[in-house]
Design a protein around this motif. Structure first.
Motif, PDB file in Angstrom:
ATOM      1  N   TYR A   1       5.404   6.026  12.852  1.00 34.72           N
ATOM      2  CA  TYR A   1       3.985   5.755  12.635  1.00 34.72           C
ATOM      3  C   TYR A   1       3.754   4.316  12.195  1.00 34.72           C
ATOM      4  O   TYR A   1       2.678   3.763  12.421  1.00 34.72           O
ATOM      5  CB  TYR A   1       3.388   6.730  11.615  1.00 34.72           C
ATOM      6  CG  TYR A   1       3.492   8.181  12.041  1.00 34.72           C
ATOM      7  CD1 TYR A   1       3.736   8.520  13.378  1.00 34.72           C
ATOM      8  CD2 TYR A   1       3.351   9.218  11.125  1.00 34.72           C
ATOM      9  CE1 TYR A   1       3.847   9.836  13.776  1.00 34.72           C
ATOM     10  CE2 TYR A   1       3.462  10.545  11.521  1.00 34.72           C
ATOM     11  CZ  TYR A   1       3.707  10.844  12.842  1.00 34.72           C
ATOM     12  OH  TYR A   1       3.824  12.157  13.231  1.00 34.72           O
ATOM     13  N   SER A   2       4.763   3.692  11.576  1.00 34.05           N
ATOM     14  CA  SER A   2       4.531   2.298  11.180  1.00 34.05           C
ATOM     15  C   SER A   2       4.433   1.412  12.416  1.00 34.05           C
ATOM     16  O   SER A   2       3.761   0.379  12.382  1.00 34.05           O
ATOM     17  CB  SER A   2       5.601   1.804  10.211  1.00 34.05           C
ATOM     18  OG  SER A   2       6.872   1.868  10.805  1.00 34.05           O
ATOM     19  N   SER A   3       5.054   1.811  13.538  1.00 34.28           N
ATOM     20  CA  SER A   3       4.867   1.038  14.771  1.00 34.28           C
ATOM     21  C   SER A   3       3.402   1.075  15.189  1.00 34.28           C
ATOM     22  O   SER A   3       2.831   0.058  15.599  1.00 34.28           O
ATOM     23  CB  SER A   3       5.703   1.607  15.919  1.00 34.28           C
ATOM     24  OG  SER A   3       7.073   1.470  15.640  1.00 34.28           O
ATOM     25  N   LEU A   4       2.796   2.261  15.068  1.00 29.96           N
ATOM     26  CA  LEU A   4       1.384   2.362  15.443  1.00 29.96           C
ATOM     27  C   LEU A   4       0.529   1.542  14.480  1.00 29.96           C
ATOM     28  O   LEU A   4      -0.411   0.853  14.889  1.00 29.96           O
ATOM     29  CB  LEU A   4       0.942   3.832  15.424  1.00 29.96           C
ATOM     30  CG  LEU A   4       1.710   4.760  16.363  1.00 29.96           C
ATOM     31  CD1 LEU A   4       1.149   6.177  16.287  1.00 29.96           C
ATOM     32  CD2 LEU A   4       1.654   4.260  17.802  1.00 29.96           C
ATOM     33  N   ALA A   5       0.880   1.594  13.192  1.00 33.18           N
ATOM     34  CA  ALA A   5       0.114   0.827  12.203  1.00 33.18           C
ATOM     35  C   ALA A   5       0.215  -0.665  12.493  1.00 33.18           C
ATOM     36  O   ALA A   5      -0.774  -1.398  12.430  1.00 33.18           O
ATOM     37  CB  ALA A   5       0.630   1.140  10.790  1.00 33.18           C
ATOM     38  N   ILE A   6       1.417  -1.104  12.862  1.00 32.40           N
ATOM     39  CA  ILE A   6       1.605  -2.523  13.162  1.00 32.40           C
ATOM     40  C   ILE A   6       0.769  -2.911  14.377  1.00 32.40           C
ATOM     41  O   ILE A   6       0.118  -3.955  14.402  1.00 32.40           O
ATOM     42  CB  ILE A   6       3.102  -2.831  13.398  1.00 32.40           C
ATOM     43  CG1 ILE A   6       3.856  -2.739  12.078  1.00 32.40           C
ATOM     44  CG2 ILE A   6       3.284  -4.204  14.021  1.00 32.40           C
ATOM     45  CD1 ILE A   6       5.361  -2.881  12.206  1.00 32.40           C
ATOM     46  N   SER A   7       0.744  -2.052  15.388  1.00 29.92           N
ATOM     47  CA  SER A   7      -0.062  -2.340  16.575  1.00 29.92           C
ATOM     48  C   SER A   7      -1.522  -2.514  16.204  1.00 29.92           C
ATOM     49  O   SER A   7      -2.182  -3.455  16.632  1.00 29.92           O
ATOM     50  CB  SER A   7       0.002  -1.196  17.573  1.00 29.92           C
ATOM     51  OG  SER A   7       1.178  -1.234  18.245  1.00 29.92           O
TER      52      SER A   7
ATOM     53  N   THR B   1      -5.518  -9.173   5.763  1.00 26.62           N
ATOM     54  CA  THR B   1      -4.990  -8.286   6.807  1.00 26.62           C
ATOM     55  C   THR B   1      -3.568  -8.703   7.189  1.00 26.62           C
ATOM     56  O   THR B   1      -2.710  -7.859   7.415  1.00 26.62           O
ATOM     57  CB  THR B   1      -5.877  -8.299   8.076  1.00 26.62           C
ATOM     58  OG1 THR B   1      -6.108  -9.657   8.457  1.00 26.62           O
ATOM     59  CG2 THR B   1      -7.186  -7.596   7.838  1.00 26.62           C
ATOM     60  N   THR B   2      -3.327 -10.012   7.242  1.00 26.33           N
ATOM     61  CA  THR B   2      -1.984 -10.461   7.610  1.00 26.33           C
ATOM     62  C   THR B   2      -0.957  -9.980   6.603  1.00 26.33           C
ATOM     63  O   THR B   2       0.113  -9.493   6.950  1.00 26.33           O
ATOM     64  CB  THR B   2      -1.952 -11.996   7.701  1.00 26.33           C
ATOM     65  OG1 THR B   2      -2.959 -12.421   8.600  1.00 26.33           O
ATOM     66  CG2 THR B   2      -0.606 -12.475   8.190  1.00 26.33           C
ATOM     67  N   MET B   3      -1.306 -10.121   5.317  1.00 25.23           N
ATOM     68  CA  MET B   3      -0.337  -9.705   4.300  1.00 25.23           C
ATOM     69  C   MET B   3      -0.114  -8.195   4.337  1.00 25.23           C
ATOM     70  O   MET B   3       0.982  -7.723   4.054  1.00 25.23           O
ATOM     71  CB  MET B   3      -0.799 -10.156   2.925  1.00 25.23           C
ATOM     72  CG  MET B   3      -0.694 -11.667   2.785  1.00 25.23           C
ATOM     73  SD  MET B   3      -1.101 -12.192   1.132  1.00 25.23           S
ATOM     74  CE  MET B   3      -0.601 -13.908   1.221  1.00 25.23           C
ATOM     75  N   VAL B   4      -1.160  -7.459   4.727  1.00 22.86           N
ATOM     76  CA  VAL B   4      -1.018  -6.000   4.779  1.00 22.86           C
ATOM     77  C   VAL B   4       0.030  -5.588   5.819  1.00 22.86           C
ATOM     78  O   VAL B   4       0.712  -4.579   5.657  1.00 22.86           O
ATOM     79  CB  VAL B   4      -2.401  -5.345   5.047  1.00 22.86           C
ATOM     80  CG1 VAL B   4      -2.245  -3.865   5.373  1.00 22.86           C
ATOM     81  CG2 VAL B   4      -3.289  -5.501   3.830  1.00 22.86           C
ATOM     82  N   ILE B   5       0.193  -6.373   6.880  1.00 27.25           N
ATOM     83  CA  ILE B   5       1.194  -6.006   7.901  1.00 27.25           C
ATOM     84  C   ILE B   5       2.594  -5.966   7.313  1.00 27.25           C
ATOM     85  O   ILE B   5       3.478  -5.297   7.838  1.00 27.25           O
ATOM     86  CB  ILE B   5       1.163  -6.980   9.102  1.00 27.25           C
ATOM     87  CG1 ILE B   5      -0.172  -6.873   9.809  1.00 27.25           C
ATOM     88  CG2 ILE B   5       2.276  -6.655  10.099  1.00 27.25           C
ATOM     89  CD1 ILE B   5      -0.116  -7.322  11.241  1.00 27.25           C
ATOM     90  N   ALA B   6       2.787  -6.696   6.224  1.00 31.09           N
ATOM     91  CA  ALA B   6       4.118  -6.655   5.608  1.00 31.09           C
ATOM     92  C   ALA B   6       4.464  -5.232   5.151  1.00 31.09           C
ATOM     93  O   ALA B   6       5.636  -4.899   5.014  1.00 31.09           O
ATOM     94  CB  ALA B   6       4.186  -7.624   4.436  1.00 31.09           C
ATOM     95  N   VAL B   7       3.431  -4.389   4.924  1.00 24.04           N
ATOM     96  CA  VAL B   7       3.721  -3.045   4.410  1.00 24.04           C
ATOM     97  C   VAL B   7       4.416  -2.174   5.471  1.00 24.04           C
ATOM     98  O   VAL B   7       5.549  -1.736   5.247  1.00 24.04           O
ATOM     99  CB  VAL B   7       2.443  -2.376   3.847  1.00 24.04           C
ATOM    100  CG1 VAL B   7       2.726  -0.954   3.418  1.00 24.04           C
ATOM    101  CG2 VAL B   7       1.896  -3.201   2.702  1.00 24.04           C
ATOM    102  N   PRO B   8       3.784  -1.940   6.643  1.00 23.26           N
ATOM    103  CA  PRO B   8       4.529  -1.141   7.638  1.00 23.26           C
ATOM    104  C   PRO B   8       5.848  -1.795   8.056  1.00 23.26           C
ATOM    105  O   PRO B   8       6.815  -1.089   8.364  1.00 23.26           O
ATOM    106  CB  PRO B   8       3.568  -1.038   8.829  1.00 23.26           C
ATOM    107  CG  PRO B   8       2.486  -2.034   8.584  1.00 23.26           C
ATOM    108  CD  PRO B   8       2.424  -2.265   7.105  1.00 23.26           C
TER     109      PRO B   8
ATOM    110  N   SER C   1       8.963 -15.966   5.205  1.00 22.10           N
ATOM    111  CA  SER C   1       8.212 -17.201   5.432  1.00 22.10           C
ATOM    112  C   SER C   1       6.884 -16.881   6.099  1.00 22.10           C
ATOM    113  O   SER C   1       5.913 -17.626   5.958  1.00 22.10           O
ATOM    114  CB  SER C   1       9.036 -18.207   6.234  1.00 22.10           C
ATOM    115  OG  SER C   1       9.350 -17.691   7.499  1.00 22.10           O
ATOM    116  N   GLY C   2       6.815 -15.758   6.785  1.00 19.83           N
ATOM    117  CA  GLY C   2       5.556 -15.333   7.402  1.00 19.83           C
ATOM    118  C   GLY C   2       4.509 -14.995   6.355  1.00 19.83           C
ATOM    119  O   GLY C   2       3.348 -15.400   6.457  1.00 19.83           O
ATOM    120  N   VAL C   3       4.923 -14.258   5.324  1.00 23.06           N
ATOM    121  CA  VAL C   3       3.957 -13.947   4.266  1.00 23.06           C
ATOM    122  C   VAL C   3       3.549 -15.238   3.545  1.00 23.06           C
ATOM    123  O   VAL C   3       2.407 -15.397   3.120  1.00 23.06           O
ATOM    124  CB  VAL C   3       4.556 -12.922   3.282  1.00 23.06           C
ATOM    125  CG1 VAL C   3       3.583 -12.621   2.165  1.00 23.06           C
ATOM    126  CG2 VAL C   3       4.907 -11.637   4.015  1.00 23.06           C
TER     127      VAL C   3
END
Ligand code: HEM
Ligand SMILES: [Cu+2]
Length: 588
Positions: free
Chosen positions: A293-299, A326-333, A372-374
């Protein structure tokens, strides 16, 4: 009986005849066999990777010294532009989706081919002409405004090269859309009976998420490029400020595709890593549903972060906050995946072969790029390092340390299936060590260069940056040389490699339940799911790792049927339900 033996026994009838290598000419034909097409993609894109690598080596040779001494400034611009375009659109995107996706998805879901075989072949055959056209542009003035092709620069820079760039990327985008439709329908409709969503191997989940993303995002790029071509060729002013157009609109459209594109480049690799780690750790994957499901969340999240590339483009502050968060949230999945992988190998009986080394190298290098992305997601920090080498360092840690390491892991894992022959392990390890050293030498110093203010996309720089740049260039040469052991290995293996057998790694997923290479329609009889895709270590204790089958106080941490995270085989379709019971009893 181990789970692998159970799965193999249940699928004896699925083994096809031993087809051997077959006729090599089929690889030059409009074949509709997904395996032929997958290999066509992999070989073609790997050749483009080598071309992109030669261009990178030229870029690094220019940058080995502060002065402009190896190529002209104009040629330098073309070199890094075509380098990046080739690496992204002709190597990583088509290798992960078209290459491994095509080869593996039908096998993993027990299907005989993709849903639309002719469309599949068409999607592949668009790629070679698009790539060759891009290469030929060097004869008429190659594109030189970066792989982003921002107007107004791209409108004044040399029309022929720019027009070729647009046409080539449009064709590659078309191919990507066709492939995405095909994967979605195949995954949705063609799974073997009994394979519900939650019995699907994780690579298939990853391809589902990737294809949905490609289908939504790619048309937007196509639209942007068509408008750009109007500005370029017939003098409209959609983006051209001299005629009243708005170049920022192009940036929005471009990044609405190109940020998701980074997930199109990394999600299939995430999927491959989730397949490779459990086999070689002999343990069930940790957090099956969390990874799926984290793949779907990342998408989904990948679609709402694009303007983090535009923090310095006059984006209003409130909007920058939205995109920063929103960008930082992607670090979660993403973090969920990384921790699940670590938990999967934790305490496993690791086989440190080349596939596993590249997979573990992937995790460590990708995490550096993720960190470095975050950092660059933070507006104040990004304003400082935007357009410096810090960004070049970041993007190479995710694209090279991430995607390329992962693709190599995939090659070591599945070439025995594709060719029926094993690769040479010592050569594989030499390849890994050289890649790891060369990669870090080439790209780690770029973080410091960027922080100190060295601009990207310039052929000439302040002599105070000379030492670190030389280190980067030497690293790049090591990296270039590191591909030789791999190429030699594959050639050696094709003719001399020991026979792989059907299931050299003792895997449980369905591609291992047929012969290597598989027959034309993959399986002689419909494959059955006697075990879940990751039920390793649930059989004979002497050869397997001890994962508690049930842990009443914390079912999530156990491998048993009460685990809420684990992939479960559907007992209704297990070939030998009694065996399954017997296996479970073994664990108590
Ligand atoms: C052989 C290994 C590689 C080396 C030595 C290398 C080197 C470089 C250098 C020095 C630049 C900066 C050019 C500049 O801004 O002046 C660059 C840019 C870039 N590279 Fe690579 N690279 C390699 C592999 C890759 C791979 C595998 C990818 C995968 C997608 C990639 C994607 C990019 C991108 C997207 C840019 C930005 C280009 C731009 O600013 O338009 N590179 N590379
Ligand atoms: Cu982005």
């Amino acid at each position: 009986m181990t789970q692998a033996q159970l799965q193999e026994t249940a699928n004896i009838a699925a083994h096809g005849p031993d087809v051997g290598g077959g006729d090599w000419r089929k690889y030059f034909s409009f074949s509709t066999d997904h395996k032929v097409i997958g290999i066509q993609y992999l070989v073609t894109t790997f050749i483009f990777y080598l071309i992109g690598g030669v261009l990178a080596t030229a870029v690094r040779t220019e940058l080995a010294t502060p002065e402009v001494d190896f190529v002209s400034r104009e040629l330098y611009n073309s070199l890094f532009t075509v380098h990046a375009t080739v690496m992204i659109f002709l190597w990583i995107v088509p290798a992960g989706t078209g290459g491994f996706g095509n080869y593996l998805v039908p096998l993993l879901i027990g299907a005989r081919d993709m849903a639309f075989p002719k469309l599949n072949a068409l999607a592949f055959w668009i790629i070679p002409p698009a790539g060759i056209m891009l290469m030929l542009s060097f004869f008429v003035g190659a594109p030189g405004s970066g792989w982003t092709s921002y107007p107004p620069l791209s409108l004044v820079n040399g029309k022929a090269g720019e027009a070729i760039w647009i046409l080539s990327v449009l064709l590659l985008g078309t191919s990507s859309i066709l492939a995405a439709v095909n994967f979605l329908v195949t995954i949705w409709k063609m799974r073997v009976p009994g394979m519900g969503w939650n019995q699907m191997p994780l690579f298939v989940w990853a391809m589902l998420a990737t294809s949905a993303l490609a289908l939504i995002a790619t048309p937007v790029l196509a639209g942007a490029l068509i408008l750009l071509s109007f500005d370029l060729i017939i003098g409209t002013s959609f983006f051209n400020p001299t005629g009243g157009g708005d170049p920022i609109v192009y940036q929005h459209l471009f990044w609405f595709y190109s940020h998701p594109a980074v997930y199109i480049m990394i999600l299939p690799v995430f999927g491959m890593i989730s397949e490779i780690l459990p086999v070689h750790a002999r343990k069930p994957i940790f957090g099956y549903k969390a990874i799926a499901y984290s793949s779907l969340a990342i998408s989904f999240l990948g679609l709402i972060v694009w303007a983090h590339h535009m923090f310095t483009s006059g984006t209003p502050p409130w909007l920058r906050m939205f995109f920063m968060i929103t960008t930082m949230v992607i670090a979660v999945p993403t973090g969920i995946k990384v921790f699940s992988w670590l938990a999967t190998i934790w305490g496993g009986k690791l086989r440190l072969n080349s596939a596993m080394l590249f997979a573990m190298g992937f995790i460590s290098m990708f995490v550096i790029g993720g960190i470095s992305g975050v950092m660059v997601a933070a507006v104040p920090f990004d304003i400082h390092v935007h357009d410096t080498y810090f960004v070049v360092a970041h993007l190479h840690y995710v694209l090279f340390g991430g995607s390329v390491f992962g693709l190599y892991a995939g090659f070591y894992q599945w070439i025995p299936k594709m060719t029926g022959r094993m690769l040479n392990e010592p050569l594989g390890k030499i390849h890994f060590v050289m890649t790891l050293i060369g990669f870090n030498m080439a790209f780690l110093p770029m973080h410091k260069l960027g922080l100190e203010g060295m601009n990207r996309r310039i052929a000439e720089y302040d002599p105070k940056f000379a030492t670190l740049n030389l280190v980067c260039s030497i690293g790049a040469y090591i990296l270039a040389i590191s591909t030789f052991p791999f190429i030699i290995n594959v050639c050696w293996s094709l003719f001399r490699g020991p026979k792989a057998g059907n299931n050299p790694w003792g895997g449980l997923t369905l591609e291992w339940m047929t012969s290597s290479p598989p027959p034309v329609e993959n399986f002689e009889a419909d494959p059955v799911l006697a075990t879940g895709p990751y039920d390793y270590g649930m059989g004979d204790r002497s050869t397997q790792v001890d994962v508690p089958f049930s842990e009443p106080s914390d079912p999530d941490l156990s491998a048993g049927p009460s685990s809420s995270l684990r992939a479960k085989a559907d007992p209704a379709v297990a070939a030998h339900p009694d065996d399954r019971e017997g296996e479970s009893a073994n664990r108590e």
